[in-house]
Enzyme design. Structure first.
Site, PDB file in Angstrom:
ATOM      1  N   ASP A  67      -3.703   6.473  -3.058  1.00 21.50           N
ATOM      2  CA  ASP A  67      -3.545   5.074  -2.657  1.00 21.50           C
ATOM      3  C   ASP A  67      -4.122   4.884  -1.262  1.00 21.50           C
ATOM      4  OD1 ASP A  67      -1.436   2.616  -3.694  1.00 21.50           O
ATOM      5  OD2 ASP A  67      -2.163   2.543  -1.621  1.00 21.50           O
ATOM      6  N   ILE A  68      -4.833   3.779  -1.065  1.00 19.97           N
ATOM      7  CA  ILE A  68      -5.501   3.511   0.213  1.00 19.97           C
ATOM      8  C   ILE A  68      -4.484   3.198   1.320  1.00 19.97           C
ATOM      9  CG2 ILE A  68      -5.841   0.997   0.017  1.00 19.97           C
ATOM     10  CD1 ILE A  68      -8.819   1.516   0.695  1.00 19.97           C
ATOM     11  N   ASN A 110       4.810  -1.357 -10.972  1.00 17.43           N
ATOM     12  CA  ASN A 110       5.116  -2.734 -10.597  1.00 17.43           C
ATOM     13  C   ASN A 110       4.532  -3.641 -11.672  1.00 17.43           C
ATOM     14  OD1 ASN A 110       6.360  -2.004  -8.156  1.00 17.43           O
ATOM     15  ND2 ASN A 110       4.389  -1.923  -7.094  1.00 17.43           N
ATOM     16  N   GLY A 147       5.700  -7.197  -6.984  1.00 15.57           N
ATOM     17  CA  GLY A 147       4.767  -6.546  -6.061  1.00 15.57           C
ATOM     18  C   GLY A 147       3.468  -6.102  -6.683  1.00 15.57           C
ATOM     19  N   GLN A 148       3.234  -6.446  -7.963  1.00 14.47           N
ATOM     20  CA  GLN A 148       1.934  -6.057  -8.548  1.00 14.47           C
ATOM     21  C   GLN A 148       0.833  -6.912  -7.938  1.00 14.47           C
ATOM     22  OE1 GLN A 148       1.616  -6.242 -12.863  1.00 14.47           O
ATOM     23  NE2 GLN A 148      -0.372  -5.192 -12.854  1.00 14.47           N
ATOM     24  N   HIS A 207      -1.297   0.608 -13.673  1.00  9.19           N
ATOM     25  CA  HIS A 207      -1.355   1.822 -12.846  1.00  9.19           C
ATOM     26  C   HIS A 207       0.044   2.325 -12.574  1.00  9.19           C
ATOM     27  CE1 HIS A 207      -1.310  -1.714 -10.179  1.00  9.19           C
ATOM     28  NE2 HIS A 207      -0.576  -0.993  -9.356  1.00  9.19           N
ATOM     29  N   HIS A 252       2.225   4.370  -9.926  1.00 13.21           N
ATOM     30  CA  HIS A 252       2.320   4.957  -8.596  1.00 13.21           C
ATOM     31  C   HIS A 252       3.108   6.261  -8.737  1.00 13.21           C
ATOM     32  CE1 HIS A 252       1.488   1.196  -6.125  1.00 13.21           C
ATOM     33  NE2 HIS A 252       1.829   0.631  -7.272  1.00 13.21           N
TER      34      HIS A 252
HETATM   35  P1  AMP Z   1       0.416  -2.762  -6.924  1.00 11.68           P
HETATM   36  O1  AMP Z   1       0.800  -3.527  -5.668  1.00 11.68           O
HETATM   37  O2  AMP Z   1       1.577  -2.141  -7.648  1.00 11.68           O
HETATM   38  O3  AMP Z   1      -0.456  -3.622  -7.832  1.00 11.68           O
HETATM   39  O4  AMP Z   1      -0.448  -1.523  -6.447  1.00 11.68           O
HETATM   40  C1  AMP Z   1      -1.753  -1.642  -6.043  1.00 11.68           C
HETATM   41  C2  AMP Z   1      -2.010  -0.500  -5.096  1.00 11.68           C
HETATM   42  O5  AMP Z   1      -3.391  -0.316  -4.984  1.00 11.68           O
HETATM   43  C3  AMP Z   1      -1.463  -0.720  -3.675  1.00 11.68           C
HETATM   44  O6  AMP Z   1      -0.516   0.299  -3.371  1.00 11.68           O
HETATM   45  C4  AMP Z   1      -2.713  -0.629  -2.807  1.00 11.68           C
HETATM   46  O7  AMP Z   1      -2.479   0.020  -1.579  1.00 11.68           O
HETATM   47  C5  AMP Z   1      -3.668   0.148  -3.695  1.00 11.68           C
HETATM   48  N1  AMP Z   1      -5.085  -0.084  -3.453  1.00 11.68           N
HETATM   49  C6  AMP Z   1      -5.713  -1.268  -3.254  1.00 11.68           C
HETATM   50  N2  AMP Z   1      -7.035  -1.083  -3.115  1.00 11.68           N
HETATM   51  C7  AMP Z   1      -7.253   0.256  -3.231  1.00 11.68           C
HETATM   52  C8  AMP Z   1      -8.414   1.080  -3.174  1.00 11.68           C
HETATM   53  N3  AMP Z   1      -9.651   0.576  -2.972  1.00 11.68           N
HETATM   54  N4  AMP Z   1      -8.262   2.419  -3.318  1.00 11.68           N
HETATM   55  C9  AMP Z   1      -7.033   2.947  -3.506  1.00 11.68           C
HETATM   56  N5  AMP Z   1      -5.896   2.221  -3.586  1.00 11.68           N
HETATM   57  C10 AMP Z   1      -6.012   0.898  -3.455  1.00 11.68           C
END
Ligand code: AMP
Ligand code: ZN
Length: 119
Positions: free
Chosen positions: A35-36, A92, A98-99, A105, A107
């Site tokens: 995760d970024i 999520n 929080g999605q 995906h 986590h």
């Molecule tokens: P969610 O909020 O459950 O939809 O999770 C989306 C996740 O994607 C968040 O934890 C972000 O930090 C992560 N995210 C967004 N952009 C990127 C990216 N380019 N590379 C890796 N993770 C990312």
């Protein structure tokens, strides 16, 4: 069509390589990447390569693919050595929960104490 790549989807772009990611595992059907914006020492996202908007849509369309995602989540936890101490798998589902990326995906979170219930 369900499962087809979506042009405006960030995670479809990670699957295609158009957007870079720190990939830790890849199978025929899944990709796992860091995760970024990590919320724990281990914070990896496991996604199906096929596009489904959330875990429920994925489960309805392809239980086998959802199982692939969960199996890979366990592999990630083992590789990051958080399996013994415990880890959390979170999907999520919906913006109210929080999605923010509407490509299913999981986590995988571990490496620190995790509160229950989550916030
Ligand atoms: P969610 O909020 O459950 O939809 O999770 C989306 C996740 O994607 C968040 O934890 C972000 O930090 C992560 N995210 C967004 N952009 C990127 C990216 N380019 N590379 C890796 N993770 C990312
Ligand atoms: Zn997608």
């Amino acid at each position: 069509m369900a499962g087809e790549p979506q042009a405006d989807c960030l995670f479809c772009k990670i699957v295609s390589g158009e957007v870079p990611a720190t990939v830790v595992r890849e199978t025929e059907t899944t990709v796992a990447f860091r995760d970024i914006n990590p919320q724990a020492p281990t914070h990896v996202l496991v996604i199906p390569k096929a596009h489904y908007k959330d875990a429920a849509a994925l489960a309805a369309a392809s239980p086998e693919l959802l199982a692939d995602v969960l199996r890979e989540a366990a592999e990630v936890a083992a590789e990051d050595k958080v399996d013994a101490t415990g880890y959390r798998i979170v999907f999520n589902t919906g913006s109210g929960a929080g999605q923010t990326v509407f490509h299913a995906h999981a986590h995988v979170l571990g490496g620190r104490g995790l509160q229950w219930p989550p916030g």
